[in-house]
Scaffold this active site. Structure first.
Site: not given
Ligand code: FAD
Ligand code: NA7
Length: 649
Positions: A352, A219, A211, A624, A216, A629, A356
């Protein structure tokens, strides 16, 4: 203000041993008082704290927890209470020494009772803890005696003191940090292992997880950068004269965002330090039941043991598995710290993260194409998803639908270089080729669970997805191993969900709480150039669950006031609610496509938690002029087929 410690009457050796059930309080509270003779009353002589600050109450809470931790049998009682007397008789008849705190005989008994209610969800006395397990009151203790559970609990030996930590959290992201900090607040000895494996492009980052570093936060800031560009355009209509060519500087934006992220990394480290949580920047891997190996970036290994473990390792971006993908493509892990402007960009994926990123890159003025394998925003309401897509298309994002890449070839090195992308149709033999400066893969994420050594300790994962199934208290099939956040099977992958689950888990494990994480009606927002916020069911899912005839959908297009003078389209923004006719027209789905949808959705999500109905919405007075609203005056049902277009303001 210094307060005398509670003085428990310590009976037997009883360093509690606990198992790992949700009511248990493993480990001792550091600094808590030690033993006193069997059967004696605990002395509690602090002054009345009911008028004191939260901090003093916190100290009192810690001392109550100290009593629970340090006494094999701890009875909070009232001297005149017949139920308390029965429980005391029971323990006496078993020959078990116990400690009593008579709440009617101390000045601050009422406050202690409140603290006990917070800790155990029980206000009444007697309130009994055995080996740190909350037994409940008189009836439950007698029942436990009859069933043999009480005897089992009394017989348990403590292993915890033999472990290095009460809790080791693997993963310092949203879920892991929240759990670790909360456990430390309850006096537990906690370690966090966090390690970022560099992306194939070599990107890595600091403490805080996805995040903060690659999710988040950057982004939303880039989304904001794009919105400011739009606002600059709108501003001319409002009289701002900015004649000179306005252009965006990618490097300046990245530096500013990374500076903010750096401050967050620092903040996370120092808040762990403040709470006495041990942070180790190493990769964790289980080597035995209660033992983990931590390997740092120099390859040095150390082993640590703990009574309990939390897996909060999150996910990392998936790759396509085609020639050139890992060598030449970037993912969201790389984008937010990219040192150069990505130029003409192909975004692969249509969920998403993909939309985004495509949205803000286009908003910054780049040439952006999204390659869509099937549909947009799988899992979201498809009517809304198409609105998101068509708005983006009207605003310059190109969509290449029903294609998947099959090869990425580097034509020129550089920052950015040039890449040839060959793609094929998912519906036929057609292929296409185009040249881009950057290819951003956003095709989903893989759980970081396969290199954790889970097989060595018998923790089951879903072999296909890598996700970890847990019960409703986030416990895996191995009782002392829990999991939170994105690694969980079937739970929303969102930061606030991970934070809430982590915090509540620590409270259940260490503070006697029974509160579980509620994964229902979790709101979310897709931060595309025009935001889409939602809570509850999509229309498709609602129909599947309740059937169409039991639903009423109310909807309207709307024209934000800010868009009127700016001459932006009056039939783009859209609001919809889905109501369950069988349940008093309860709102079971909330959807908005418009400016600031995230801000709007948050409030309505709270209303839905309180049981929002259509009638309640109708009787709410709007603010408003706002976009929100619109939900207080939804009149047209979808089934009526009436025109919802806006003719003017
Ligand atoms: P993470 O935050 O991923 O933390 C896991 C940590 O564990 C990482 O630092 C990783 O390096 C570490 N780790 C992994 N394996 C090991 C290991 N074996 N030993 C030690 N450390 C390890 N959520 C929202 O609510 N709002 C948003 O707008 C939003 N935007 C997003 C945009 C993007 C591009 C992405 C990719 C995600 C977004 N999310 C958003 C999702 C959100 O970031 C995740 O749901 C959240 O970070 C999950 O938290 P977590 O604690 O499960 O894992
Ligand atoms: P998602 O929600 O798992 O979606 C993956 C997207 O990528 C979806 O549109 C898939 O299409 C597409 N996809 C998956 N595999 C392929 C291949 N091989 N070729 C082309 N397109 C593909 O992933 P996000 O990364 O958006 O988000 C994952 C989580 O990360 C989300 O829940 C957040 O919390 C952060 P499909 O619809 O399967 O045809």
């Amino acid at each position: 203000m210094a307060q005398p410690p509670l003085s428990p009457a310590k009976t037997s050796a009883g360093q509690g041993k606990l198992g790992t059930g949700p009511n248990r309080r493993p480990g001792g509270v550091r600094g808590a008082p030690k033993s006193s003779p069997p059967g004696r009353r605990a002395r509690m002589s602090p002054p009345d704290t009911s008028h004191l600050s939260g901090e003093s109450r916190e100290q009192l809470r810690r001392r109550v927890l100290g009593l629970i931790d340090d006494n094999r049998v701890m009875i909070f009682s009232k001297s005149y209470c017949p139920h308390s007397a029965r429980v005391k008789e029971l323990f006496s008849s078993l020959g078990v020494a116990f400690n009593i705190l008579e709440l009617d005989q101390i000045d601050n008994g009422a406050t202690v009772q409140e603290v006990l209610a917070e800790i155990s969800n029980q206000r009444t006395v007697p309130n009994i803890f055995v080996n740190k397990v909350h037994m409940g009151g008189c009836d439950r203790t007698l029942q436990a005696h009859q069933s043999g559970l009480l005897q089992t609990l009394l017989q348990e030996e403590s292993h915890e003191s033999t472990y290095d930590y009460d809790l080791i959290v693997i993963g310092g992201g949203s879920g892991g940090l929240s759990c670790a900090k909360e456990a430390a607040i309850w006096g537990k000895k906690v370690m966090v292992l966090d390690f970022v494996v560099p992306s194939p492009q070599g990107t890595f980052w600091g403490l805080g997880g996805t995040c903060v570093n690659v999710g988040c936060i950057p982004k939303k800031l880039m989304h904001q950068a794009a919105l400011l560009g739009q606002a600059l355009q709108d501003s001319r209509k409002f009289g701002w004269e900015c004649n000179q060519q306005v252009k965006h500087n990618w490097k300046t934006m990245i530096e500013a965002i990374q500076k903010h992220i750096g401050s967050l990394n620092w903040h996370y480290k120092s808040s762990l330090r403040e709470k006495a949580v041990t942070y180790v920047n190493s990769y964790g891997e289980f080597v035995a039941d209660h033992k983990i190996k931590a390997t740092n970036k120099k390859g040095q290994e150390a082993c640590f043991t703990a009574a309990n473990f939390i897996i909060a390792t999150g996910e990392r971006p998936r790759y396509l598995g085609i020639p050139g993908d890992k060598e030449y493509c970037i993912t969201s892990d790389d984008l937010f710290s990219l040192r150069y402007c990505p130029g003409k960009t192909l975004v692969v994926g249509a969920s998403y993260v993909a939309l985004e990123c495509a949205g803000f890159l286009a908003g910054l003025g780049l040439d952006v194409t999204v390659m869509v394998r099937s549909i947009l925003l799988r899992g979201f309401d498809q009517e809304m998803a198409e609105k998101v897509g068509s708005f983006m298309e009207k605003n310059g994002v190109k969509f290449l639908r029903k294609f998947i890449p099959v090869m990425i070839q580097q034509l020129e090195r550089g920052s950015p270089g040039k890449l040839k992308v060959v793609a094929k149709s998912t519906e036929g033999q057609e292929t296409t080729e185009d040249i881009y400066n950057t290819v951003l893969l956003a095709i989903g994420r893989e759980s970081c669970t396969r290199k954790l050594g889970l097989e060595k300790i018998g923790v089951k994962i879903n072999e296909r997805s890598g996700k970890i199934p847990v019960n409703d208290v986030e416990q895996t099939n191995v009782p002392h191993i829990y999991a939170v956040g994105d690694v969980l099977e079937g739970k929303p992958e969102l930061t606030p969900v991970a934070i809430q689950a982590g915090k509540l888990l620590a409270r259940r494990l260490f503070a006697g709480s029974l509160q579980k994480c509620d994964y229902i009606n979790v709101p979310t927002t897709v931060f595309t150039p025009l935001e889409y916020g939602c809570c509850g069911y999509s229309e498709e899912r609602a129909v599947e669950v309740y059937s169409k005839k039991n639903l009423e959908v109310y909807h309207t297009l709307f024209w934000p006031l800010e868009w009127t003078v700016a001459d932006r389209d009056n039939n783009t923004c859209y609001a919809k609610i889905i109501c369950n006719r069988l349940d008093n027209d309860r709102v079971i789905g909330f959807h908005i496509f418009g400016p600031n949808a995230g801000e709007i959705t948050q409030g309505f999500a709270a209303a839905m938690k309180c049981g929002l109905t259509k009638q309640l919405l109708d009787s709410t007075i709007g603010i408003h002029p706002t976009c929100g609203e619109v939900f207080t005056s939804l009149e047209i049902s979808k089934s009526s087929g009436l025109d919802i277009s806006q003719k003017g303001c």
